[in-house]
Scaffold this active site. Structure first.
Site, short mmCIF file in Angstrom:
data_model
loop_
_atom_site.label_atom_id
_atom_site.label_comp_id
_atom_site.label_asym_id
_atom_site.label_seq_id
_atom_site.Cartn_x
_atom_site.Cartn_y
_atom_site.Cartn_z
N GLY A 112 22.24 -20.32 -4.60
CA GLY A 112 22.39 -19.19 -3.84
C GLY A 112 23.87 -18.57 -3.76
O GLY A 112 23.91 -17.30 -3.35
N CYS B 72 -8.15 -6.34 -2.05
CA CYS B 72 -8.00 -5.53 -3.41
C CYS B 72 -9.45 -4.78 -3.69
O CYS B 72 -10.44 -5.52 -3.76
CB CYS B 72 -7.88 -6.62 -4.51
SG CYS B 72 -7.72 -5.71 -6.08
N CYS C 229 -10.75 -6.73 -6.97
CA CYS C 229 -11.22 -8.03 -7.42
C CYS C 229 -11.53 -8.75 -5.93
O CYS C 229 -11.89 -9.73 -5.98
CB CYS C 229 -10.14 -9.06 -8.06
SG CYS C 229 -8.60 -9.20 -6.95
N CYS D 102 -4.58 -5.13 -6.48
CA CYS D 102 -3.40 -5.90 -6.72
C CYS D 102 -2.39 -5.45 -7.54
O CYS D 102 -2.50 -4.66 -8.50
CB CYS D 102 -4.17 -7.05 -7.55
SG CYS D 102 -5.11 -8.28 -6.78
N CYS E 134 -5.06 -10.09 -10.82
CA CYS E 134 -6.27 -9.30 -10.71
C CYS E 134 -7.64 -9.55 -11.84
O CYS E 134 -8.73 -9.71 -11.62
CB CYS E 134 -6.15 -7.67 -10.57
SG CYS E 134 -7.33 -7.01 -9.69
#
Ligand SMILES: [Zn+2]
Lengths: 295, 203
Positions: free
Chosen positions: A36, A245, A248, A270, A276
């Site tokens: 980080g 979606c 899909c 998606c 997808c």
């Protein structure tokens, strides 16, 4: 040396010269050792504009080898101009195999998304980062933000988030939502939607972040705690979508709004195009998939 | 063979690709502390510098990274000449000035606090210690925890610096300051970044 490697060795493998790669590699090792923390590095000019992710490109160029399989995504898609250009760049300068399949990639360079499919051990996810300093909008001076990180003075960040709550009733930040890494450094997760923040937590993959213009590299090792900043009375909430979606039928995925016509017609699909397509190949269908297939 | 010819022999066979594979091994070792990475590209330096330590030095060191050698290595003119030729790295005047430490005699190594620890603002301005050990699995077992470790990791390098567990606890307590450790042996290489805790040591 075989003909394959011999051919590449005619010019700088992966574009960067060896000294530059060593410098970036040393920065990557430090970044991994201090999860980080933003390691300064001497960013090089790349043959593409800064907005195209030169930080990520330099990280990928320093990590990549001839055995790697590279995937590049932009907003979740493999076929946008930015993703296609970066993929072509590495095919040319490193002669690596490329893929659009998340599971087949050893290195995935990304702008704005983390693939929906959970990443595996040994995979490396390289983020293109425009503004690496999560405290920058609170404090413009680098000397001051550095001091704040050094002393773990993150009170201002919490004040900012709490102002959101006072104003909107919830934390309004939905992109680049700040996280705390391993309980120590507050980090910018790059402009990914906060939907993706939980995927960073305890990921099996190594996550590397490169900011070219700002000359910073940072990292999250595998199996590392990544917690979205929140408050006891206002815990972090993952975004949800009202509908699945359209192609899909996927739920629990990040969706983009697509305008269908000029009469206000629209659908949600998606953002992760590979995921997808894989779902549709498995036989999953959304409510517009038939119509989509017919056009 | 003259000293000069020893110095110019024994670099990487394929400098660009060997440096990349060594770096990847070190990167994975640093990202997943305690894991052992075998079959790394080797250099052929003069003894007592080992092929594995030499390979790490070739991959990571250059004119921008002063190196400090422990007495076992510093005392060998051929080693100094080989490193100077192949890396271009200057020798550090004091241990605290070095970006990299190469040590062939772990048991007599000076305390880790003598090496650059970085500052609170710039903890990356710290040293990386490359320690030559006989093996990574025959010594006292160290149980490791921290970033990069799913449950726990185990490593048993030997020989190690005196009071290593205590020294490492002090190093970890300085986080985000502190040194990072790369262990090299014929078995391969492993790493302990400063973020790693040693939770126990079995006798
Ligand atoms: Zn879909």
């Amino acid at each position: 040396m075989n003909a394959h490697t011999d051919n590449i060795a005619q010019y700088n493998f992966a574009y960067l010269d060896e000294q530059t790669k060593r410098m970036i590699r040393r920065a990557i090792l430090k970044a991994i050792a201090i999860p980080g923390y933003q390691v300064p590095f001497a960013s090089r000019e790349m043959p593409m504009p800064y907005g195209w992710g030169t930080g990520g490109v330099q990280v990928t160029a320093s990590v990549i080898g001839t055995d790697d399989v590279l995937k590049v995504i932009d907003q979740g898609a493999d076929d946008t101009t930015n993703a296609v250009s970066i993929r072509a760049f590495f095919q040319k300068v490193a002669n690596v195999e490329v893929t659009t399949h998340t599971a087949d990639a050893t290195i995935i360079q990304t702008r704005h998304r983390i693939p929906e499919e959970p990443l595996n051990a040994g995979q490396v996810l390289v983020y293109q980062v425009p503004i690496p300093e999560p405290l920058r909008f609170l404090e413009p001076r680098e000397t001051e933000t550095r001091k704040m990180h050094a002393l773990e003075e993150y009170g201002l960040m919490h004040v900012k988030l709490y102002e959101d709550i006072a104003q909107h009733g919830h934390i309004a930040t939905t992109f680049a939502y700040p996280v705390k890494v391993e309980g120590r450094y507050v980090m910018d997760p790059s402009p990914t939607p906060k939907f993706d923040n939980p995927k960073m937590h305890m990921s099996k993959a190594l996550q590397l972040f490169g900011a070219g213009r700002e000359k910073r590299i940072y990292a999250v090792p595998p199996y590392t705690r990544v917690e979205s900043l929140d408050f006891e009375d206002h815990p972090f909430e993952v975004q949800t979508f009202d509908e699945p979606c359209a192609l899909c039928g996927g739920t629990d995925v990040y969706l983009d709004e697509v305008v269908l016509d000029d009469r206000g017609g629209r659908m949600f699909v998606c953002s992760d195009t590979d995921n997808c397509e894989a779902r549709r190949a498995e036989g999953h269908r959304g409510h517009l998939s038939g119509e989509e297939a017919a056009t | 063979m003259t000293l000069d010819s020893i110095a110019i022999e024994g670099g990487f066979q394929n400098p660009v690709f060997d440096a990349q594979t060594i770096f990847r091994a070190v990167m994975q070792a640093m990202a997943e502390p305690g894991t052992i990475h075998k079959g790394i590209a080797l250099a052929k330096p003069p003894a007592p510098l080992t092929p594995e330590a030499a390979a790490v030095a070739l991959a990571l060191c250059d004119q921008d990274t002063p190196i400090w050698l422990d007495p076992a290595l510093a005392g060998d003119e051929a080693v100094r000449a080989w490193l100077a030729f192949h890396t271009g790295a200057p020798l550090a005047n004091t241990p605290a000035d070095a970006h990299f430490i190469l040590a062939a005699d772990p048991e007599h190594l000076i305390g880790l606090e003598n090496f650059a620890q970085g500052s609170q603002e710039y903890p990356d301005r710290s040293a990386t210690l490359v320690l030559q050990v006989n093996d990574l699995s025959g010594g006292e077992e160290l149980v490791l925890d921290g970033p990069g470790i799913e449950n726990e990791a185990r490593l048993a390098p030997r020989p190690m610096p005196r009071h290593f567990t205590r020294q490492w606890a002090q190093n970890h307590a300085r986080f985000p300051r502190g040194i990072d450790l790369i262990l090299v042996s014929r078995e391969g290489l492993a790493a302990l970044p400063r973020s790693t805790r040693i939770t126990s040591q079995e006798a």
